[in-house]
Write a protein that holds these residues in place. Structure first.
Motif, PDB file in Angstrom:
ATOM      1  N   GLU A 246       2.734  10.925   5.565  1.00 38.21           N
ATOM      2  CA  GLU A 246       2.197  11.182   6.984  1.00 38.21           C
ATOM      3  C   GLU A 246       1.295  12.472   6.967  1.00 38.21           C
ATOM      4  N   ASN A 274       7.952   5.701   5.515  1.00 35.14           N
ATOM      5  CA  ASN A 274       7.273   6.566   6.595  1.00 35.14           C
ATOM      6  C   ASN A 274       6.884   5.721   7.640  1.00 35.14           C
ATOM      7  N   THR A 276       4.100   4.395  10.301  1.00 38.08           N
ATOM      8  CA  THR A 276       2.900   3.644  10.203  1.00 38.08           C
ATOM      9  C   THR A 276       2.471   3.325  11.539  1.00 38.08           C
ATOM     10  N   ASN A 277       1.256   3.112  11.588  1.00 41.38           N
ATOM     11  CA  ASN A 277       0.613   2.545  12.778  1.00 41.38           C
ATOM     12  C   ASN A 277       0.007   1.263  12.662  1.00 41.38           C
ATOM     13  N   GLU A 280      -5.750   1.461  11.846  1.00 39.64           N
ATOM     14  CA  GLU A 280      -6.146   2.865  11.746  1.00 39.64           C
ATOM     15  C   GLU A 280      -6.824   3.625  12.819  1.00 39.64           C
ATOM     16  N   LEU A 297      -0.917   8.724  10.579  1.00 41.01           N
ATOM     17  CA  LEU A 297       0.019   7.818  10.384  1.00 41.01           C
ATOM     18  C   LEU A 297      -1.045   6.545   9.692  1.00 41.01           C
ATOM     19  N   PRO A 298      -0.594   6.303   8.262  1.00 39.37           N
ATOM     20  CA  PRO A 298      -1.279   5.302   7.803  1.00 39.37           C
ATOM     21  C   PRO A 298      -0.978   3.961   8.394  1.00 39.37           C
ATOM     22  N   THR A 299      -1.490   2.817   8.101  1.00 42.76           N
ATOM     23  CA  THR A 299      -1.125   1.417   8.507  1.00 42.76           C
ATOM     24  C   THR A 299      -0.597   1.005   7.197  1.00 42.76           C
ATOM     25  N   LEU A 300       0.342   0.063   7.415  1.00 44.63           N
ATOM     26  CA  LEU A 300       0.772  -0.710   6.012  1.00 44.63           C
ATOM     27  C   LEU A 300      -0.058  -1.328   5.142  1.00 44.63           C
ATOM     28  N   GLU A 303      -2.063   1.119   2.950  1.00 45.80           N
ATOM     29  CA  GLU A 303      -1.100   1.664   1.834  1.00 45.80           C
ATOM     30  C   GLU A 303      -0.906   0.621   0.707  1.00 45.80           C
ATOM     31  N   HIS A 373       8.398   2.016   8.215  1.00 46.00           N
ATOM     32  CA  HIS A 373       8.503   0.989   7.130  1.00 46.00           C
ATOM     33  C   HIS A 373       9.149   1.567   6.070  1.00 46.00           C
TER      34      HIS A 373
END
Length: 395
Positions: A246, A274, A276-277, A280, A297-300, A303, A373
């Protein structure tokens, strides 16, 4: 003052999905909604229209920190009622993809500064409201009566089981915090573990713990950035990262995975834990300005997209969203129970800011688009893992 009252009425009209009262600076009480009020919003001074339009979350957070705005009622339930209302200011985030090409990757210097801003404010402060492990990430509540300590130990053991560790293997923890995971890995599985962090305070505490446990031969912690892994010459059978990506930033996610790839052996396992959002987005500016500068906050999906380009195979994905809500509720309780000690360390504005952060995040994990997640990858093909997930739940 009449103009301010008009602004307040307009703004609060779509604030919550619950009925509530507004107490104005002159004592006037307004009722918003039908039925019995669930909470009261107290306004001593209201942000300007300009500040609200620029970013309502920042303007209102600043007003709360300064004591210009206050609440009567359960803070988490109040924030949840705001989140559930799709017309509220908390549901007006901007999509990151619209300007993704313009997002600048944070430098190492900025990353160090950002990490220090949050994590180096004092081990004594964190020890007041975290559990004995000093785990500052989502716990894992296996039983209804689990304490915060139980949940954090459950989380650590759950992660270590997913990594399918074997004696003599080498484990890397990127963003190791105060070091409890690497210490437990060495004690339970006799692996050689290295933890890296940019936080001076965490480094000092983790080093102290390793010495206290007499594990210097198996466990080490270094002040080191993930960007230095590729050129380090190090090699590991397993890599784990809990609550660290993050801080990497949208533009540096490929670089993060590239550095993991550089030190992980073929068929090795990598577990990423981590927040997640769902989509994006820029993120909440109160959090990125006051709490986690440089945070993203990355999205799944982004990633996994990056990981697949490097031949990382997804083995397992688990959501712990409600576990994080419960973890935050425990932190809030501890924070409130130790407020007298915290007042000796920090001023009222800082403490109101942190209480707002913790309670709003608890609400967020209950009803907002954020999740958490654990994603387990193998580098290339790994045919050595058990056929089912049953081993994760065996004592």
């Amino acid at each position: 003052m009449e103009l301010n009252k008009t602004l307040v009425k307009k703004f609060t009209e779509h604030l919550s999905d619950e009925t509530f009262e507004v107490k104005l600076w002159d004592g006037e009480i307004l009722k918003v909604g039908e039925g019995e009020p669930k909470f009261k919003l107290i306004i001593n001074k209201f942000p300007s229209k300009k500040d609200l339009l620029e970013d309502a979350s920042v303007a209102l957070a600043q007003a709360y920190m300064d004591g210009d705005i206050d609440f009567e009622g359960d803070s988490q339930e109040i924030f949840e009622s705001i989140i559930r209302n799709k017309e509220s200011f908390l549901n007006k985030g901007s999509r990151l993809l619209k300007f993704a090409g313009k997002v600048k990757a944070p430098s190492l210097k900025k990353s160090k500064k950002d990490i220090a801003h949050h994590y180096d404010i004092g081990n004594d402060f964190y020890s007041l409201w975290l559990d004995e492990t000093m785990s500052y990430s989502c716990g894992y509540f296996k039983n209804e009566n689990d304490t915060l300590y139980d949940a954090q130990m459950n989380k650590i053991k759950h992660i270590l089981k997913k990594l399918n560790l074997k004696e003599g293997q080498r484990l890397l923890d990127i963003g190791c915090g105060w070091g409890y995971l690497i210490i437990e890995a060495a004690k339970l599985y006799k692996v050689k573990a290295l933890g890296i962090t940019l936080s001076e305070e965490q480094f000092a505490k983790a080093t102290e713990r390793i010495k206290e446990e007499g594990l210097e031969d198996l466990v080490e912690v270094k002040l080191m950035d993930y960007r230095d892994l590729e050129k380090s010459g190090l090699e590991f059978d397993r890599v784990v990262s809990v609550g660290m990506v993050e801080h990497v930033g949208h533009a540096n996610i490929p670089l993060f995975y590239k550095n993991v790839n550089a030190v992980l052996k073929e068929s090795g396992l990598f577990l990423l834990h981590n927040i997640t959002n769902l989509v994006e987005t820029e993120g909440n500016k109160f959090i990125t300005e006051y709490i986690f500068p440089g945070g993203y906050l990355p999205t799944l999906r982004e990633e996994i997209d990056v990981a697949s380009d490097m031949d990382f195979h997804v083995i397992d994905v688990e959501s712990l969203r409600l576990h994080y809500m419960k973890t935050l509720q425990e932190w809030v309780k501890n924070f409130e129970d130790h407020i007298a000690e915290e007042r000796k360390m920090f001023d009222e504005k800082f403490l109101r800011m942190w209480h707002l952060y913790l309670t709003s995040c608890a609400a967020g994990f209950h009803y907002w688009s954020i999740d958490i997640h654990q994603t387990l990858y193998s580098k290339g093909i790994n045919n050595e893992l058990p056929l089912t997930r049953a081993y994760l739940y065996e004592d």
